[in-house]
Design an enzyme around this catalytic site. Structure first.
Site, PDB file in Angstrom:
ATOM      1  N   LYS A 241       0.856  -1.192   0.000  1.00 38.88           N
ATOM      2  CA  LYS A 241       0.000   0.000   0.000  1.00 38.88           C
ATOM      3  C   LYS A 241       0.889   1.240   0.000  1.00 38.88           C
ATOM      4  CE  LYS A 241      -2.722   1.282   3.635  1.00 38.88           C
ATOM      5  NZ  LYS A 241      -2.126   2.597   4.031  1.00 38.88           N
TER       6      LYS A 241
ATOM      7  N   GLU B 178      -9.349   7.502   3.552  1.00 38.92           N
ATOM      8  CA  GLU B 178      -9.343   7.745   4.996  1.00 38.92           C
ATOM      9  C   GLU B 178      -9.938   9.113   5.316  1.00 38.92           C
ATOM     10  OE1 GLU B 178      -5.675   6.734   6.939  1.00 38.92           O
ATOM     11  OE2 GLU B 178      -6.285   7.655   8.837  1.00 38.92           O
TER      12      GLU B 178
HETATM   13  O1  KIV Z   1      -1.327   2.204   8.709  1.00 39.23           O
HETATM   14  C1  KIV Z   1      -2.523   1.919   8.774  1.00 39.23           C
HETATM   15  O2  KIV Z   1      -3.001   1.259   9.702  1.00 39.23           O
HETATM   16  C2  KIV Z   1      -3.401   2.405   7.707  1.00 39.23           C
HETATM   17  C3  KIV Z   1      -4.870   2.285   7.915  1.00 39.23           C
HETATM   18  C4  KIV Z   1      -5.328   3.343   8.838  1.00 39.23           C
HETATM   19  C5  KIV Z   1      -5.624   2.276   6.644  1.00 39.23           C
HETATM   20  O3  KIV Z   1      -2.935   2.895   6.730  1.00 39.23           O
END
Ligand code: KIV
Length: 271
Positions: free
Chosen positions: A120, A189
């Site tokens: 991600k 988010e």
């Molecule tokens: O780092 C994380 O936990 C996240 C979530 C809040 C989506 O990016």
């Protein structure tokens, strides 16, 4: 993708199918072997090894300090534990933003050393070159728009993003760019629910929200927050499913008291 000895039932294809059938996607964070195993057993679709580990595991105020080595350590622990869910790992701050070559080598390190399923990356057009380079190596990428905690010093606050039309339009354009580049999903988010719904309706890939309302394709929460381990963190979007902090306090206090009174260990608890 199927890993020998594992049975990854959640793939990028399955997530697309879930969106097209209107099946909601459940995602949770995990950072260690024991809790990841429990989350898997509960039937989660995606485990995110989030850089929120910087906050909930290491006690940092922001997600910025966590390193590539530390993210790989957490990812390895989670991957060792799980069979069914997809494991997505956050690329930490400073490992992909500036230079797309560096982004690829960071991405390859995480994938090789952890054997996770996907990465991600926070941001839209500003990081699209890095995202494209990573995707070109065959690594699936999940985008992350709206409140992107790695940019906290730019925002200056953790308040709701994209309330104004200009920022909302940019967010939608970024979501379309991420889809066009080949991202398999996007996290949104802390944005208005109406905008979350609009983005989810505008892209074919799944949109997973955290504080983005119920009109998106799935939800994600940080495990420590939903278990009620953090008293201090109380945003409106957070539903606490347990008061684990109180349960833990009770257990620790009982143990301390039993040790001090000599009640523990009893005759059956020794050799
Ligand atoms: O780092 C994380 O936990 C996240 C979530 C809040 C989506 O990016």
């Amino acid at each position: 993708m199927s890993v020998e000895g594992k049975n990854r039932i959640i793939t990028t294809q399955r997530l697309l199918e879930m969106k097209s059938k209107g099946e909601k996607i459940a995602m949770l964070t995990a950072y260690d072997f024991t809790s990841a195993r429990i989350v898997d057993e509960a039937g989660i679709d995606i485990i995110l090894v989030g850089d929120s580990a910087a906050n909930v595991m290491a006690g940092h105020e922001t997600t910025l300090p966590i390193t590539l080595d530390q993210m790989i350590y957490h990812a390895q622990s989670v991957v060792r534990a799980v069979k069914n869910p997809m494991v997505v790992v956050d690329m930490p701050f400073g490992t992909y933003q500036g230079d797309s070559k560096q982004a690829v080598s960071s991405a390859i390190r995480i994938m090789k050393e952890s054997e996770a399923d996907a990465l991600k990356v926070e941001g839209g057009k500003e990081v699209i070159e890095s995202i494209k380079r990573i995707l070109s190596t065959g690594i699936p990428v999940m985008g992350h728009l709206g409140l992107t905690p790695q940019s906290i010093h730019k925002f200056g606050t953790y308040s709701v993003r994209a309330r104004e039309e200009e920022e909302a339009n940019k967010l939608l354009a970024d979501a379309l760019s991420l889809e066009e580049a080949g991202c398999f999903a996007i996290v949104l988010e802390k944005i208005p629910a109406e905008l979350g719904t609009k983005v989810a309706a505008s892209v074919k890939i799944p949109v997973i929200g955290i504080g983005a309302g119920g009109g998106v394709d799935g939800q994600v929460l940080v495990m420590h927050d939903m278990l009620g381990l953090n008293k201090e963190f109380s945003p409106r979007f957070l539903r606490r499913y347990h008061d684990l902090r109180s349960e833990m306090l009770k257990a620790f206090r009982n143990y301390i008291s039993d040790v001090r009174s000599g009640d523990f260990p009893n005759d059956q608890e020794q050799y």
